[in-house]
Motif scaffolding. Structure first.
Motif, PDB file in Angstrom:
ATOM      1  N   GLN A  47       0.827  -1.195   0.000  1.00 30.86           N
ATOM      2  CA  GLN A  47       0.000   0.000   0.000  1.00 30.86           C
ATOM      3  C   GLN A  47       0.867   1.253   0.000  1.00 30.86           C
ATOM      4  N   HIS A  48       0.338   2.317  -0.587  1.00 35.78           N
ATOM      5  CA  HIS A  48       0.984   3.621  -0.546  1.00 35.78           C
ATOM      6  C   HIS A  48       1.021   4.104   0.898  1.00 35.78           C
ATOM      7  N   LYS A  49       1.992   4.970   1.216  1.00 34.98           N
ATOM      8  CA  LYS A  49       2.129   5.495   2.569  1.00 34.98           C
ATOM      9  C   LYS A  49       0.818   6.068   3.080  1.00 34.98           C
ATOM     10  N   ALA A  50       0.099   6.830   2.248  1.00 32.80           N
ATOM     11  CA  ALA A  50      -1.144   7.452   2.685  1.00 32.80           C
ATOM     12  C   ALA A  50      -2.203   6.419   3.024  1.00 32.80           C
ATOM     13  N   GLN A  51      -2.214   5.284   2.300  1.00 28.79           N
ATOM     14  CA  GLN A  51      -3.180   4.230   2.591  1.00 28.79           C
ATOM     15  C   GLN A  51      -2.827   3.523   3.887  1.00 28.79           C
ATOM     16  N   ARG A  52      -1.544   3.241   4.115  1.00 25.38           N
ATOM     17  CA  ARG A  52      -1.125   2.598   5.353  1.00 25.38           C
ATOM     18  C   ARG A  52      -1.473   3.461   6.555  1.00 25.38           C
ATOM     19  N   ALA A  53      -1.432   4.775   6.367  1.00 24.08           N
ATOM     20  CA  ALA A  53      -1.627   5.694   7.477  1.00 24.08           C
ATOM     21  C   ALA A  53      -3.070   5.795   7.923  1.00 24.08           C
ATOM     22  N   LEU A 169       1.696  12.094   7.492  1.00 22.37           N
ATOM     23  CA  LEU A 169       2.190  13.381   7.012  1.00 22.37           C
ATOM     24  C   LEU A 169       3.089  13.156   5.805  1.00 22.37           C
ATOM     25  N   GLU A 170       2.873  13.938   4.757  1.00 28.77           N
ATOM     26  CA  GLU A 170       3.717  13.874   3.566  1.00 28.77           C
ATOM     27  C   GLU A 170       4.726  15.014   3.614  1.00 28.77           C
ATOM     28  N   ILE A 171       6.008  14.668   3.571  1.00 27.59           N
ATOM     29  CA  ILE A 171       7.052  15.699   3.508  1.00 27.59           C
ATOM     30  C   ILE A 171       7.060  16.273   2.096  1.00 27.59           C
ATOM     31  N   PRO A 172       7.004  17.596   1.933  1.00 27.69           N
ATOM     32  CA  PRO A 172       7.015  18.189   0.587  1.00 27.69           C
ATOM     33  C   PRO A 172       8.239  17.739  -0.210  1.00 27.69           C
ATOM     34  N   ALA A 185      11.713  31.213   2.736  1.00 24.78           N
ATOM     35  CA  ALA A 185      10.755  31.962   3.547  1.00 24.78           C
ATOM     36  C   ALA A 185       9.976  30.983   4.419  1.00 24.78           C
ATOM     37  N   THR A 186       9.756  31.345   5.673  1.00 25.45           N
ATOM     38  CA  THR A 186       9.000  30.462   6.563  1.00 25.45           C
ATOM     39  C   THR A 186       7.581  30.249   6.024  1.00 25.45           C
ATOM     40  N   ASP A 187       7.000  31.277   5.424  1.00 24.31           N
ATOM     41  CA  ASP A 187       5.673  31.127   4.827  1.00 24.31           C
ATOM     42  C   ASP A 187       5.696  30.113   3.682  1.00 24.31           C
ATOM     43  N   ASP A 188       6.781  30.078   2.927  1.00 25.04           N
ATOM     44  CA  ASP A 188       6.879  29.123   1.819  1.00 25.04           C
ATOM     45  C   ASP A 188       6.984  27.689   2.333  1.00 25.04           C
ATOM     46  N   ILE A 189       7.677  27.497   3.456  1.00 26.95           N
ATOM     47  CA  ILE A 189       7.772  26.159   4.044  1.00 26.95           C
ATOM     48  C   ILE A 189       6.388  25.700   4.505  1.00 26.95           C
ATOM     49  N   GLU A 190       5.677  26.587   5.179  1.00 23.02           N
ATOM     50  CA  GLU A 190       4.309  26.261   5.594  1.00 23.02           C
ATOM     51  C   GLU A 190       3.440  25.924   4.396  1.00 23.02           C
ATOM     52  N   THR A 191       3.508  26.761   3.366  1.00 21.63           N
ATOM     53  CA  THR A 191       2.681  26.560   2.180  1.00 21.63           C
ATOM     54  C   THR A 191       2.981  25.217   1.520  1.00 21.63           C
ATOM     55  N   ALA A 192       4.243  24.826   1.497  1.00 23.56           N
ATOM     56  CA  ALA A 192       4.614  23.546   0.907  1.00 23.56           C
ATOM     57  C   ALA A 192       3.993  22.383   1.679  1.00 23.56           C
ATOM     58  N   PHE A 193       4.002  22.463   3.005  1.00 24.79           N
ATOM     59  CA  PHE A 193       3.377  21.411   3.816  1.00 24.79           C
ATOM     60  C   PHE A 193       1.863  21.386   3.612  1.00 24.79           C
ATOM     61  N   LEU A 194       1.250  22.548   3.516  1.00 22.04           N
ATOM     62  CA  LEU A 194      -0.199  22.599   3.304  1.00 22.04           C
ATOM     63  C   LEU A 194      -0.570  21.989   1.959  1.00 22.04           C
ATOM     64  N   ALA A 195       0.213  22.277   0.937  1.00 17.61           N
ATOM     65  CA  ALA A 195      -0.065  21.751  -0.401  1.00 17.61           C
ATOM     66  C   ALA A 195       0.097  20.234  -0.452  1.00 17.61           C
ATOM     67  N   ALA A 196       1.052  19.716   0.306  1.00 14.93           N
ATOM     68  CA  ALA A 196       1.321  18.270   0.280  1.00 14.93           C
ATOM     69  C   ALA A 196       0.375  17.473   1.164  1.00 14.93           C
ATOM     70  N   ASN A 197      -0.366  18.176   2.043  1.00 18.35           N
ATOM     71  CA  ASN A 197      -1.213  17.486   3.021  1.00 18.35           C
ATOM     72  C   ASN A 197      -2.615  18.091   3.061  1.00 18.35           C
TER      73      ASN A 197
END
Length: 249
Positions: A47-53, A169-172, A185-197
């Protein structure tokens, strides 16, 4: 037995068709059966990581929610083990984000070093099952004593929840491979996590820094490991608008 019966059902019509002048040959019938096999194999692929989770997790007691703290390992190693003596910082370790801990929290404050019938010591056979995400027996033991002891769970169940929280959790992709120091940018790091999850909200994540370097990313979960808001944690985010990410060895 059932799979063999399926193959008989697939071959039998083909054999009937072979009796006709314009039907497929026996070789064609055999190729038709072979074409069915990849579909059968697909059903047993891992299974994919997201399915196992999505599996159910033990539900803790005595607190309100969790914070999953992910440490940017190159920052920690640069400040604490530049010579690479520990397993976490060894030259061949190549760690980016690792699990610092999974911390039971209350809406106001948090418990720590709770009384429990469980041992203070973590068996090495249990600890080493976590080394891909928590590469240090010292760290694993410390996190159990300070935080896991307050989860209302056994050692085995607490670390099962730690694993599940990581898996959910998916790491960007852009943060999985950093080959040279990177300014972000700290905002860019946050945005990347939001987009991936999907489902992760801006008030459910905090970026922390150590001087000008990325220190941790903290994610808030309900006890069932669904994402949840945590304004008190978000309020302790790094005040700097940008941070440096030391490269992954």
């Amino acid at each position: 037995m059932f799979r063999s019966f399926q193959r008989v059902l697939l071959i039998f019509p083909a054999l009937l068709l072979c009796a006709c002048d314009n039907g497929p040959t026996a070789k064609q019938a055999s190729e038709q059966v072979q074409r069915q096999q990849p579909a059968e194999k697909k059903a047993v692929e891992p299974q994919h990581k997201a399915q196992r989770a999505r599996v159910a997790v033990p539900i803790g007691t005595g607190f309100d929610y969790y914070v999953l703290s992910l440490s940017w390992s190159p920052t920690w190693c640069a400040g604490n083990d530049v010579s690479g003596r520990t397993e976490q910082c060894a030259a061949d370790a190549s760690h980016g984000f690792i699990v610092h801990g999974l911390w039971p929290q209350n809406e106001t404050g948090f418990p720590e070093y709770c009384r429990t019938s469980e041992s203070d010591r973590i068996p090495e056979r249990l600890g080493r099952t976590l080394f891909d995400i928590m590469p240090s027996m010292g760290l694993i033991g410390h996190e159990w004593r300070k935080h896991g002891s307050c989860s209302g769970l056994t050692q085995k169940d607490y670390f099962a929840v730690v694993r599940a929280a990581w898996d959910r959790l998916e790491i960007p992709p852009a943060l999985k491979s950093i080959v040279r120091p990177k300014e972000a940018a700290t905002d860019d790091i946050e945005t990347a996590f939001l987009a991936a999850n999907p489902g992760l909200a801006k008030n459910a994540i905090a970026i922390t820094c150590e001087a000008r370097f990325l220190e941790e990313v903290r994610i808030c979960y309900n006890k069932d490991l669904s994402f949840r808001s945590c304004p008190a944690v978000d309020a302790r985010s790094c005040r700097s608008k940008s941070v440096t990410l030391p490269p992954i060895p």
